[in-house]
Design an enzyme around this catalytic site. Structure first.
Site, PDB file in Angstrom:
ATOM      1  N   GLU A 103     -95.627 -10.670  19.546  1.00 12.99           N
ATOM      2  CA  GLU A 103     -94.832 -10.148  20.184  1.00 12.99           C
ATOM      3  C   GLU A 103     -95.263  -9.661  21.822  1.00 12.99           C
ATOM      4  OE1 GLU A 103     -94.617  -6.360  17.563  1.00 12.99           O
ATOM      5  OE2 GLU A 103     -96.488  -6.919  16.570  1.00 12.99           O
TER       6      GLU A 103
ATOM      7  N   ASN B  17     -97.389  -1.347  26.440  1.00  9.26           N
ATOM      8  CA  ASN B  17     -97.254  -0.397  24.897  1.00  9.26           C
ATOM      9  C   ASN B  17     -97.722   0.285  25.459  1.00  9.26           C
ATOM     10  OD1 ASN B  17     -97.065   0.462  22.799  1.00  9.26           O
ATOM     11  ND2 ASN B  17     -97.616  -2.086  21.708  1.00  9.26           N
TER      12      ASN B  17
ATOM     13  N   ARG C 256    -100.363   3.399   4.546  1.00  4.08           N
ATOM     14  CA  ARG C 256     -99.171   4.185   4.390  1.00  4.08           C
ATOM     15  C   ARG C 256     -99.375   3.649   2.736  1.00  4.08           C
ATOM     16  NH1 ARG C 256     -96.922   1.490   9.517  1.00  4.08           N
ATOM     17  NH2 ARG C 256     -96.795   2.734  11.107  1.00  4.08           N
TER      18      ARG C 256
ATOM     19  N   HIS D 280     -91.069  -3.161  13.311  1.00  6.45           N
ATOM     20  CA  HIS D 280     -91.102  -4.481  13.846  1.00  6.45           C
ATOM     21  C   HIS D 280     -90.877  -5.492  13.938  1.00  6.45           C
ATOM     22  CE1 HIS D 280     -94.765  -3.600  10.238  1.00  6.45           C
ATOM     23  NE2 HIS D 280     -95.376  -3.308  11.672  1.00  6.45           N
TER      24      HIS D 280
ATOM     25  N   ARG E 173     -92.757  -2.425  25.749  1.00  7.50           N
ATOM     26  CA  ARG E 173     -91.889  -2.033  23.936  1.00  7.50           C
ATOM     27  C   ARG E 173     -91.766  -0.666  23.959  1.00  7.50           C
ATOM     28  NH1 ARG E 173     -96.336  -2.001  18.814  1.00  7.50           N
ATOM     29  NH2 ARG E 173     -94.149  -3.059  17.484  1.00  7.50           N
TER      30      ARG E 173
END
Ligand code: AMP
Length: 403
Positions: free
Chosen positions: A389, A7, A245, A184, A95
């Site tokens: 993940e 990633n 956020r 996601h 990823r």
């Protein structure tokens, strides 16, 4: 079979090697501050086991290539290495953030796939260039080993148009590709698969709602095993309140703060992405700190928890309706979802009339495994399923190269 999962970020690179037969993580690591004065590599051998070993190296990494070269030397090191040769790696799974509408499944990397990643730089300006660089570094350092790209937007490509369209002029969708993509996706896809397995259902029959609550948070409702709606949108900013956020707000706030405060669009964007959410409300991003402050009587911390829970419940209610009230399971996952029993309890409070009843005792226990936390008479099961993940990327990679 050993799969390397990468990633790559703009100045960092996370990696794991997974032994697929045992699903054991042989090593994992993070190279940080690549391109800066002094970088750091943290490399862990058998990170999930009691005999975990950690190696930390502070070095200058001009680019990702030098950082990955150091990783390779540790992988092959006679004392701490987990490989005898690079060729033991069967494939590399990457990823990648954004595949737009073109990518609907994991893919073997070729020139066409790289072109699609480039075409989506505009939609994933921070991640896609870094993800492509990670692929190119892997091609250089692991010649002949196949690379597979697993896209975070893939799960959202099954959204029906009425879910992915924004009510803006249609030309904005056609010309600028403005639509809901959802993020996601790798986590939501993994959880949907695990939920079906856990319930003993065929994946294509599953109707579930996943709450991925971490530093970034999103929810997905799954109908017939596919993503039917999701809370993140054109970017990961939309939807739930997150660590930093703001989630969904009145869009008119953006021109308002630009005009009143003199912010540029980039500054307004940074405020909404980096200085809002829990941080904006109470000055803390980590839920453990938010709870601790609320416990000491901090009213803004208490407010932040209430706002977070409310944003989750509003989305939950919407998704129960979208699924016509026929839901197999609600699933909590990620840092907050897996560990925060207070948030779980508040989210599920007083919902007996719609078939959701927690077993509070089971909810209060912490165990790192998939489990039921609803009462036996809860019509809709409530589950905790730890997300993974990297394993989803590794399994997708394995499946593709075995074809
Ligand atoms: P993630 O992005 O999935 O790694 O989740 C990270 C977030 O999970 C942290 O920022 C915390 O807010 C939250 N978290 C982790 N452990 C706990 C815990 N024991 N209780 C509450 N929140 C937690």
């Amino acid at each position: 079979m050993k799969i390397l999962v990468i990633n790559a970020g703009s100045s960092s690179c996370k990696y794991q090697i997974i032994e697929m037969e045992s699903k054991k993580v042989l090593c994992s690591g993070l190279a940080e501050r690549i391109g800066q004065e002094m970088g750091r590599l943290t490399h862990k051998i058998l990170p999930d086991a009691a005999e975990e070993k950690k190696i930390v190296r502070d070095e200058y990494f001009p680019t990702h290539v030098e950082a990955m070269e150091l990783v390779i030397s540790l992988l092959l090191d006679p004392e701490v290495g987990v490989l005898k040769s690079k060729d033991e790696i069967a494939a590399i799974g990457h990823r990648v953030l954004h595949g737009g509408e073109a990518i609907t499944a994991p893919v073997l990397v070729d020139e066409r796939v790289k072109k699609i990643i480039k075409e989506n730089f505009i939609l994933g300006p921070l991640h896609n260039p870094a993800n492509l660089m990670g692929i190119e570094v892997a091609e250089k350092l692991f010649p002949g080993i196949p690379n597979v790209a697993v896209f975070d937007t893939e799960f959202g490509t099954s959204l029906p148009p009425e879910a992915y369209m924004y009510a803006l002029p249609y030309s904005m969708y056609k010309d600028l590709r403005i639509r809901r993509y959802g993020f996601h996706g790798t986590s939501h896809k993994y959880i949907a698969r695990k939920t079906a397995e856990f319930l003993g259902k065929k994946p294509e029959d599953l109707r579930s709602i996943t709450m991925h609550l971490g530093n970034g948070s999103s929810m997905t409702c799954v109908k017939d095993g596919k993503c039917f709606d999701t809370s993140m949108g054109l970017t990961p900013l939309e939807g739930l309140i997150m660590g930093t956020r703001c989630g969904s707000i009145d869009p008119a706030i953006v021109p308002f703060i630009e005009e009143k405060m003199g912010y540029t669009p980039a500054e307004a964007d940074a405020i909404m992405n980096k200085q809002s959410g829990l941080l904006g409300i109470c000055g803390r991003t980590d839920m453990r700190d938010v709870h601790a402050e609320a416990g000491k009587g901090d009213e803004q911390a208490a407010l932040a928890i209430k706002m977070l829970v409310r944003s989750i419940r509003k989305t939950l209610g919407a998704y129960v309706f979208l699924l016509d009230g026929i839901v197999d399971a609600l699933v909590f996952t990620a840092g907050i979802g897996e560990n925060d029993h207070i948030v779980r309890s508040e989210v599920c409070k007083n919902l007996e009339s719609i078939g959701i009843k927690l077993n509070e005792e089971e909810n209060a226990v912490r165990r790192p495994e998939a489990r039921v936390i609803s009462a036996p008479d809860s019509r809709i099961k409530v589950l905790i399923i730890p997300t993974n993940e990297e394993l989803e990327i590794a399994e997708a990679t394995e499946k593709l190269i075995k074809k």
